[in-house]
Scaffold this active site. Structure first.
Site, PDB file in Angstrom:
ATOM      1  N   CYS A   1       0.843  -1.189   0.000  1.00  0.00           N
ATOM      2  CA  CYS A   1       0.000   0.000   0.000  1.00  0.00           C
ATOM      3  C   CYS A   1       0.881   1.242   0.000  1.00  0.00           C
ATOM      4  O   CYS A   1       1.861   1.301   0.747  1.00  0.00           O
ATOM      5  CB  CYS A   1      -0.898  -0.011   1.238  1.00  0.00           C
ATOM      6  SG  CYS A   1      -2.011   1.386   1.351  1.00  0.00           S
TER       7      CYS A   1
ATOM      8  N   HIS B   1      -9.168  -3.677  -2.140  1.00  0.00           N
ATOM      9  CA  HIS B   1      -8.199  -2.939  -1.324  1.00  0.00           C
ATOM     10  C   HIS B   1      -8.545  -1.447  -1.313  1.00  0.00           C
ATOM     11  O   HIS B   1      -8.597  -0.820  -0.248  1.00  0.00           O
ATOM     12  CB  HIS B   1      -6.797  -3.172  -1.892  1.00  0.00           C
ATOM     13  CG  HIS B   1      -5.704  -2.426  -1.209  1.00  0.00           C
ATOM     14  ND1 HIS B   1      -4.766  -3.050  -0.425  1.00  0.00           N
ATOM     15  CD2 HIS B   1      -5.387  -1.106  -1.198  1.00  0.00           C
ATOM     16  CE1 HIS B   1      -3.925  -2.136   0.047  1.00  0.00           C
ATOM     17  NE2 HIS B   1      -4.280  -0.948  -0.412  1.00  0.00           N
ATOM     18  N   GLU B   2      -8.801  -0.881  -2.493  1.00  0.00           N
ATOM     19  CA  GLU B   2      -9.088   0.552  -2.580  1.00  0.00           C
ATOM     20  C   GLU B   2     -10.454   0.888  -1.987  1.00  0.00           C
ATOM     21  O   GLU B   2     -10.615   1.936  -1.351  1.00  0.00           O
ATOM     22  CB  GLU B   2      -8.977   1.043  -4.027  1.00  0.00           C
ATOM     23  CG  GLU B   2      -7.620   0.842  -4.674  1.00  0.00           C
ATOM     24  CD  GLU B   2      -6.444   1.380  -3.889  1.00  0.00           C
ATOM     25  OE1 GLU B   2      -6.613   2.351  -3.119  1.00  0.00           O
ATOM     26  OE2 GLU B   2      -5.338   0.831  -4.020  1.00  0.00           O
TER      27      GLU B   2
ATOM     28  N   HIS C   1     -10.198   1.462   1.662  1.00  0.00           N
ATOM     29  CA  HIS C   1      -9.733   2.809   2.031  1.00  0.00           C
ATOM     30  C   HIS C   1     -10.900   3.785   2.185  1.00  0.00           C
ATOM     31  O   HIS C   1     -10.866   4.661   3.048  1.00  0.00           O
ATOM     32  CB  HIS C   1      -8.771   3.368   0.979  1.00  0.00           C
ATOM     33  CG  HIS C   1      -7.369   2.892   1.118  1.00  0.00           C
ATOM     34  ND1 HIS C   1      -6.589   3.159   2.216  1.00  0.00           N
ATOM     35  CD2 HIS C   1      -6.591   2.168   0.277  1.00  0.00           C
ATOM     36  CE1 HIS C   1      -5.394   2.620   2.052  1.00  0.00           C
ATOM     37  NE2 HIS C   1      -5.367   2.015   0.880  1.00  0.00           N
TER      38      HIS C   1
END
EC number: 3.5.1.88
Length: 169
Positions: free
Chosen positions: A91, A133-134, A137
């Site tokens: 990351c 993953h994004e 966030h």
């Protein structure tokens, strides 16, 4: 276009939940362009607006080898997920650290593109992992949150050492 500053863990701004984009306009398009420039400059494959201290639901991704397959996800919504997989993820907000993270093998999402058009996308492999993953966030979640407390603490210690060394250089 300009390169934006990427926030680094343990910065608490990474934990802020992003708000939906009210309207895709020239300002949002400029943010998207700056995010791509930042992602490429940092040699990443994905970037969420949260990582550059913009708390709106915007993601940019390019997992292609030639760096020419830009994907913009504005207000992404997970519709379906299936299977199980995992790779060692890294990351931009957690420099030089990697860890195995469990993810769905396939995802189906709905989002808006850079022009505000709605679309659906089915993804698998690295793209599916990157999308998940994004999207994490956008809700203030980091890949290290999937790890045991001991592994998280070890990564925190490594980062503190890295930051101290960087400050001296």
């Amino acid at each position: 276009m300009s390169v934006l500053q990427v926030l680094h863990f343990p910065d608490e701004r990474l934990r802020i939940v992003a708000k939906p984009v009210k309207e895709v306009n020239a300002n949002i398009q400029r943010i998207v362009d700056d995010m791509f420039e930042t992602m490429y400059a940092e040699e990443g494959i994905g970037l969420a607006a949260t990582q550059v201290d913009i708390h709106q639901r915007i993601i940019v991704i390019d997992v292609s080898e030639d760096r020419d397959e830009r994907l913009v996800l504005i207000d992404p919504e997970l519709l379906e997920k299936s299977g199980e997989t995992g790779i060692e993820e890294g990351c931009l907000s957690i420099p030089e650290q990697r860890a195995l993270v469990p993810r769905a093998e396939k995802v189906k999402i709905r989002a808006l593109d850079r022009d505000g058009n709605s679309f659906e996308l089915e993804a698998d492999g690295l793209l599916a992992i990157c999308i998940q993953h994004e999207m994490d966030h956008l809700v203030g979640k980091l890949f290290i949150d999937y790890l045991s407390p001991m592994k998280r603490q070890r990564i925190r210690q490594k980062l503190e050492k890295l930051y101290r060394q960087s400050a001296r250089d």
